[in-house]
Each structure stands twice: as C-alpha cells, then as structure tokens.
Design an enzyme around this catalytic site. Structure first.
Site, PDB file in Angstrom:
ATOM      1  N   HIS A   1       0.795  -1.225   0.000  1.00 35.46           N
ATOM      2  CA  HIS A   1       0.000   0.000   0.000  1.00 35.46           C
ATOM      3  C   HIS A   1       0.827   1.275   0.000  1.00 35.46           C
ATOM      4  CE1 HIS A   1      -3.443  -2.565   1.871  1.00 35.46           C
ATOM      5  NE2 HIS A   1      -3.335  -2.736   0.556  1.00 35.46           N
TER       6      HIS A   1
ATOM      7  N   SER B   1      -6.879  -6.764  10.356  1.00 34.76           N
ATOM      8  CA  SER B   1      -8.313  -7.064  10.513  1.00 34.76           C
ATOM      9  C   SER B   1      -8.804  -7.899   9.333  1.00 34.76           C
ATOM     10  CB  SER B   1      -9.106  -5.749  10.592  1.00 34.76           C
ATOM     11  OG  SER B   1      -8.832  -4.954   9.436  1.00 34.76           O
TER      12      SER B   1
ATOM     13  N   ASN C   1      -3.151 -12.031  16.618  1.00 38.16           N
ATOM     14  CA  ASN C   1      -4.003 -10.854  16.715  1.00 38.16           C
ATOM     15  C   ASN C   1      -4.517 -10.759  18.144  1.00 38.16           C
ATOM     16  OD1 ASN C   1      -6.193  -8.907  16.293  1.00 38.16           O
ATOM     17  ND2 ASN C   1      -5.826  -9.284  14.113  1.00 38.16           N
TER      18      ASN C   1
HETATM   19  C1  BV8 Z   1      -8.856  -1.864  -5.142  1.00 35.29           C
HETATM   20  C2  BV8 Z   1      -3.186   3.145   2.390  1.00 35.29           C
HETATM   21  C3  BV8 Z   1      -9.962  -1.654  -7.164  1.00 35.29           C
HETATM   22  C4  BV8 Z   1      -4.080   4.267   2.817  1.00 35.29           C
HETATM   23  C5  BV8 Z   1      -4.735   1.352   2.397  1.00 35.29           C
HETATM   24  C6  BV8 Z   1     -16.434  -4.126  -0.547  1.00 35.29           C
HETATM   25  C7  BV8 Z   1     -16.035  -5.389  -0.179  1.00 35.29           C
HETATM   26  C8  BV8 Z   1     -14.716  -5.812  -0.371  1.00 35.29           C
HETATM   27  C9  BV8 Z   1     -13.773  -4.962  -0.959  1.00 35.29           C
HETATM   28  C10 BV8 Z   1     -14.188  -3.710  -1.314  1.00 35.29           C
HETATM   29  C11 BV8 Z   1     -15.500  -3.276  -1.118  1.00 35.29           C
HETATM   30  N1  BV8 Z   1     -15.597  -2.003  -1.556  1.00 35.29           N
HETATM   31  C12 BV8 Z   1     -14.387  -1.619  -2.032  1.00 35.29           C
HETATM   32  C13 BV8 Z   1     -13.525  -2.650  -1.896  1.00 35.29           C
HETATM   33  C14 BV8 Z   1     -12.097  -2.668  -2.277  1.00 35.29           C
HETATM   34  C15 BV8 Z   1     -11.270  -1.965  -1.203  1.00 35.29           C
HETATM   35  C16 BV8 Z   1     -11.473  -2.613   0.128  1.00 35.29           C
HETATM   36  O1  BV8 Z   1     -10.958  -3.708   0.385  1.00 35.29           O
HETATM   37  N2  BV8 Z   1     -12.240  -1.935   1.017  1.00 35.29           N
HETATM   38  C17 BV8 Z   1     -12.482  -2.471   2.344  1.00 35.29           C
HETATM   39  C18 BV8 Z   1     -12.425  -1.334   3.360  1.00 35.29           C
HETATM   40  C19 BV8 Z   1     -13.838  -3.148   2.353  1.00 35.29           C
HETATM   41  N3  BV8 Z   1      -9.895  -2.132  -1.631  1.00 35.29           N
HETATM   42  C20 BV8 Z   1      -9.349  -1.187  -2.414  1.00 35.29           C
HETATM   43  O2  BV8 Z   1      -9.889  -0.166  -2.720  1.00 35.29           O
HETATM   44  C21 BV8 Z   1      -7.959  -1.547  -2.965  1.00 35.29           C
HETATM   45  N4  BV8 Z   1      -7.967  -1.272  -4.362  1.00 35.29           N
HETATM   46  O3  BV8 Z   1      -9.628  -2.707  -4.784  1.00 35.29           O
HETATM   47  O4  BV8 Z   1      -8.798  -1.369  -6.397  1.00 35.29           O
HETATM   48  C22 BV8 Z   1      -9.508  -1.763  -8.539  1.00 35.29           C
HETATM   49  C23 BV8 Z   1      -9.330  -3.025  -9.105  1.00 35.29           C
HETATM   50  C24 BV8 Z   1      -8.955  -3.092 -10.413  1.00 35.29           C
HETATM   51  C25 BV8 Z   1      -8.733  -1.919 -11.134  1.00 35.29           C
HETATM   52  C26 BV8 Z   1      -8.894  -0.664 -10.537  1.00 35.29           C
HETATM   53  C27 BV8 Z   1      -9.270  -0.577  -9.222  1.00 35.29           C
HETATM   54  C28 BV8 Z   1      -6.901  -0.671  -2.321  1.00 35.29           C
HETATM   55  C29 BV8 Z   1      -6.772  -1.026  -0.869  1.00 35.29           C
HETATM   56  C30 BV8 Z   1      -5.612  -0.235  -0.255  1.00 35.29           C
HETATM   57  C31 BV8 Z   1      -6.173   0.930   0.496  1.00 35.29           C
HETATM   58  N5  BV8 Z   1      -5.071   1.599   1.175  1.00 35.29           N
HETATM   59  N6  BV8 Z   1      -3.699   1.969   2.980  1.00 35.29           N
HETATM   60  C32 BV8 Z   1      -3.576   4.810   4.112  1.00 35.29           C
HETATM   61  O5  BV8 Z   1      -2.970   4.024   4.890  1.00 35.29           O
HETATM   62  O6  BV8 Z   1      -3.812   5.999   4.327  1.00 35.29           O
HETATM   63  S1  BV8 Z   1      -5.557   0.192   3.323  1.00 35.29           S
HETATM   64  C33 BV8 Z   1      -5.361   0.669   4.933  1.00 35.29           C
HETATM   65  O7  BV8 Z   1      -6.406   0.100   5.676  1.00 35.29           O
HETATM   66  C34 BV8 Z   1      -4.136   0.109   5.554  1.00 35.29           C
HETATM   67  O8  BV8 Z   1      -3.037   0.114   4.686  1.00 35.29           O
HETATM   68  C35 BV8 Z   1      -4.537  -1.257   5.938  1.00 35.29           C
HETATM   69  O9  BV8 Z   1      -4.278  -2.152   4.903  1.00 35.29           O
HETATM   70  C36 BV8 Z   1      -6.024  -1.146   6.079  1.00 35.29           C
HETATM   71  C37 BV8 Z   1      -6.369  -1.330   7.525  1.00 35.29           C
HETATM   72  O10 BV8 Z   1      -6.195  -2.690   7.745  1.00 35.29           O
HETATM   73  P1  BV8 Z   1      -5.247  -3.236   8.916  1.00 35.29           P
HETATM   74  O11 BV8 Z   1      -3.828  -3.008   8.559  1.00 35.29           O
HETATM   75  O12 BV8 Z   1      -5.680  -4.625   9.125  1.00 35.29           O
HETATM   76  O13 BV8 Z   1      -5.542  -2.321  10.153  1.00 35.29           O
HETATM   77  P2  BV8 Z   1      -6.848  -2.309  11.052  1.00 35.29           P
HETATM   78  O14 BV8 Z   1      -6.763  -1.103  11.914  1.00 35.29           O
HETATM   79  O15 BV8 Z   1      -8.051  -2.534  10.172  1.00 35.29           O
HETATM   80  O16 BV8 Z   1      -6.722  -3.621  11.969  1.00 35.29           O
HETATM   81  C38 BV8 Z   1      -5.687  -3.694  12.941  1.00 35.29           C
HETATM   82  C39 BV8 Z   1      -5.710  -5.119  13.446  1.00 35.29           C
HETATM   83  O17 BV8 Z   1      -4.641  -5.276  14.374  1.00 35.29           O
HETATM   84  C40 BV8 Z   1      -6.979  -5.491  14.189  1.00 35.29           C
HETATM   85  O18 BV8 Z   1      -7.382  -6.801  13.808  1.00 35.29           O
HETATM   86  C41 BV8 Z   1      -6.563  -5.466  15.660  1.00 35.29           C
HETATM   87  O19 BV8 Z   1      -7.274  -6.425  16.430  1.00 35.29           O
HETATM   88  C42 BV8 Z   1      -5.112  -5.866  15.563  1.00 35.29           C
HETATM   89  N7  BV8 Z   1      -4.233  -5.365  16.640  1.00 35.29           N
HETATM   90  C43 BV8 Z   1      -4.268  -4.155  17.260  1.00 35.29           C
HETATM   91  N8  BV8 Z   1      -3.240  -4.068  18.130  1.00 35.29           N
HETATM   92  C44 BV8 Z   1      -2.544  -5.237  18.051  1.00 35.29           C
HETATM   93  C45 BV8 Z   1      -3.177  -6.069  17.103  1.00 35.29           C
HETATM   94  N9  BV8 Z   1      -2.733  -7.297  16.794  1.00 35.29           N
HETATM   95  C46 BV8 Z   1      -1.636  -7.739  17.451  1.00 35.29           C
HETATM   96  N10 BV8 Z   1      -0.974  -7.005  18.373  1.00 35.29           N
HETATM   97  C47 BV8 Z   1      -1.405  -5.757  18.691  1.00 35.29           C
HETATM   98  N11 BV8 Z   1      -0.728  -5.035  19.610  1.00 35.29           N
END
Ligand code: BV8
Ligand code: ZN
Length: 263
Positions: free
Chosen positions: A134, A204, A228
């Site tokens: 990303h 997540s 996690n």
């Molecule tokens: C694409 C940069 C299309 C930005 C990021 C509906 C259903 C499914 C998918 C989609 C949908 N609608 C749209 C989509 C696609 C979309 C997507 O997946 N959306 C999600 C929200 C539903 N994806 C996209 O748009 C991707 N592109 O699909 O393109 C396309 C295809 C072909 C041609 C043209 C276009 C692009 C996705 C990338 C987005 N950019 N990051 C920024 O950072 O500012 S994603 C961003 O959010 C992060 O990088 C990260 O990946 C994500 C968050 O996820 P996590 O890293 O898991 O973080 P989170 O806070 O959610 O969870 C933390 C976890 O850690 C938790 O589980 C917690 O319990 C745990 N934790 C906490 N503390 C600890 C711990 N574990 C262990 N120890 C600890 N101490």
C-alpha cells in the site's frame, strides 16, 4: 482443524496453540508473513480500527481516495502530514525485530514480508525482503512527471509541489479504489503460492486484495498462523490463532523456534 486460544483462557490452550505454531514454523522451509497496522500498534502508531476507522469524523476510506484528493488536496495532505509527523517519534517494536530474526534464521529466498503498513517500520527494524502493498508515508509521487521521491523526515506543506516540474505532489500511497503496485502484488502472490506457512499478524483482514492472500495460502495448503488481539475473518482460515499483542507473541515464537535447534 483450527486451534485457537484466547490469551485469557486456561494456560493449556495457549501452550498447545504455541507448541503447534512453533512446530508448523519449524517444519516450513519457506515462510511468508502478512502484516497490518496491529504490528505497529505497540510502537504507538494508531491502527485504523483504534480511531474507529475515522479521521476528523471522516471515514478513512473517504479521505484515503483519489476523489477526496481531487476535491480537496490540502485536506488529504493534512491527514498524511499529521501521520508523517507522527512517524518522527515512533520506533520499531519487539515484534518488528522478531520478524528480522525470523528472516535471518530462514535465510534469503525462504522468507518474504508482505506488509499493508505504510509506516516504514519493518525496514527501520532491519527487515530486507519487504513487499509494501500500500505504499509508504515517507515517499511522494508527482502527479505531473510521476517521479517518486523519499521525503521521509521532511515537513511538507499541505500543498507540496514537485521540485522538478512544479506539479502537485501526492503521497506515494495506494488509496481505496486504486490498484496495488503491480510488481509488489505479483511478488506477494508468488511468495504466498510458494510458502508452506503464512504468518498473518495484526490485520483485521478486511481490506482486499491483500486479505485475499490468506485464502491463497489455504488454496496451496500452506499452514496459516494468525497473531491478533481478537478474532478476525482470518481466524476461521488459520490452523492456529495466537491471541495477544504481537510485540510479545512474535519474540516468544522466534525464541522458542531457536531453542528447539539447541535441543
Ligand atoms: C482496489 C493506504 C480496485 C491508505 C490502504 C467491498 C467489499 C470488499 C472490498 C471492497 C468493497 N468495496 C471496495 C472494496 C475494495 C477496497 C477494500 O478492500 N475496502 C475495504 C475497506 C472493504 N480495496 C481497495 O480499494 C484496494 N484497491 O480494490 O482497487 C480496482 C481493481 C482493479 C482496477 C482498478 C481498481 C486498495 C486497498 C488499499 C487501500 N489503502 N492503505 C492509508 O494508509 O492511508 S488500506 C489501509 O487500511 C491500511 O493500509 C490497511 O491495509 C487497512 C487497515 O487494515 P489493517 O492493517 O488490518 O488495520 P486495522 O486497523 O483494520 O486492523 C488492525 C488489526 O490489528 C486489528 O485486527 C486489531 O485487532 C489488531 N491489533 C491491534 N493491536 C494489536 C493487534 N494485533 C496484534 N498485536 C497488537 N498489539
Ligand atoms: Zn514532477
């Protein structure tokens, strides 16, 4: 069969799950790791869920997207400049360092670290084979000449211009709705296709296509180990889930892996 143990359940469950995880890692010649924001939480980098997925009352997906940048680039840059500034005070934690140890133990060619994180902490810890799916907060990309430059540590204005062609700069980040960098994505798929064990840490598992790598691991019969604090959609795919902070669990895993060598 899926072994999962809540850190607060009977000691046996945690011990059994740990034993299984160590054995799975020990018997895997090639390991891939997928990390998310949770691996940086103990370094003080807020995860997306901690902020309730919000920033200044906006859903992250509504700020981290091309439309928002088109509409109000200064607002989007304020979001990224705030996170860039936050990176000046954070350091890799014991979980990042344990992954460096694991890479050194397995050797180049047998270990690939695939990260969704944009904080650069894996590289700062010393990991070598890293695939940033990303992008990276330290880098800018020019909307005119497309130059990508590392501007880590610099304070940028809320409307930075390219030093080469004066066009507006954007963060070198993959926004929602944007495709992932082709090379990084292909290499990530390749690494998971060839691995015998996929370690899924601190994600997540809801953002695609990154989360799809967990299903790919299952499709090639690789063992999925999840670390996690809580259940996620990856938990049902995992052979074993270790619940607790990755900054504690990862070092314990790698230590026990090493201990087995001397036995
Ligand atoms: C694409 C940069 C299309 C930005 C990021 C509906 C259903 C499914 C998918 C989609 C949908 N609608 C749209 C989509 C696609 C979309 C997507 O997946 N959306 C999600 C929200 C539903 N994806 C996209 O748009 C991707 N592109 O699909 O393109 C396309 C295809 C072909 C041609 C043209 C276009 C692009 C996705 C990338 C987005 N950019 N990051 C920024 O950072 O500012 S994603 C961003 O959010 C992060 O990088 C990260 O990946 C994500 C968050 O996820 P996590 O890293 O898991 O973080 P989170 O806070 O959610 O969870 C933390 C976890 O850690 C938790 O589980 C917690 O319990 C745990 N934790 C906490 N503390 C600890 C711990 N574990 C262990 N120890 C600890 N101490
Ligand atoms: Zn330029």
């Amino acid at each position: 069969m899926n072994h999962s143990s809540q850190a607060n359940t009977q000691q046996g469950g945690q011990e059994e799950a740990f034993e299984l995880a160590v054995n799975l890692l020990r018997s895997s010649r090639r390991v891939a790791v997928l990390t998310g924001a949770g691996v940086s939480a103990e370094s003080g980098v807020p995860t997306f869920r901690d902020a309730g997925g919000l920033w200044e009352g906006h859903r992250v997906e509504d700020v981290a997207c091309p439309e928002a940048f088109e509409r109000n680039p200064a607002f989007v840059w304020k979001f990224y400049n705030q996170r860039r500034a936050g990176l000046k005070t954070v350091l890799p934690n014991a979980g990042h360092h344990a992954l460096v140890d694991l890479e050194q133990r397995l050797g180049t060619g047998n270990f690939t670290l695939i990260t969704q994180n944009v904080d650069g902490l894996h590289r700062a810890a010393g990991s070598v084979r890293i695939l940033e799916l990303h992008g990276n907060l330290g880098r800018t990309r020019c909307t005119g000449c497309s130059r990508v430059e590392d501007r880590s540590g610099e304070t940028l204005t809320d409307l930075p211009a390219c030093p080469h062609c004066q066009s507006p700069l954007r963060p070198d980040i993959v926004w929602f709705g944007e495709v992932l960098p082709a090379k990084a994505w292909e290499e990530a798929e390749e690494a998971v296709r060839n691995c015998r064990c996929l370690l899924v840490v601190g994600t997540s598992a809801v953002v695609y296509p990154a989360a799809g790598l967990i299903y790919l691991a299952r499709a090639v019969n690789a063992a999925v180990i999840e670390i996690n604090r809580e259940n996620t959609p990856a938990s049902s795919l995992a052979r074993v889930s270790l619940f607790g902070p990755s900054g504690q669990i990862l070092p314990q895993l790698v230590t026990r892996l090493g201990a087995g060598d001397d036995a």
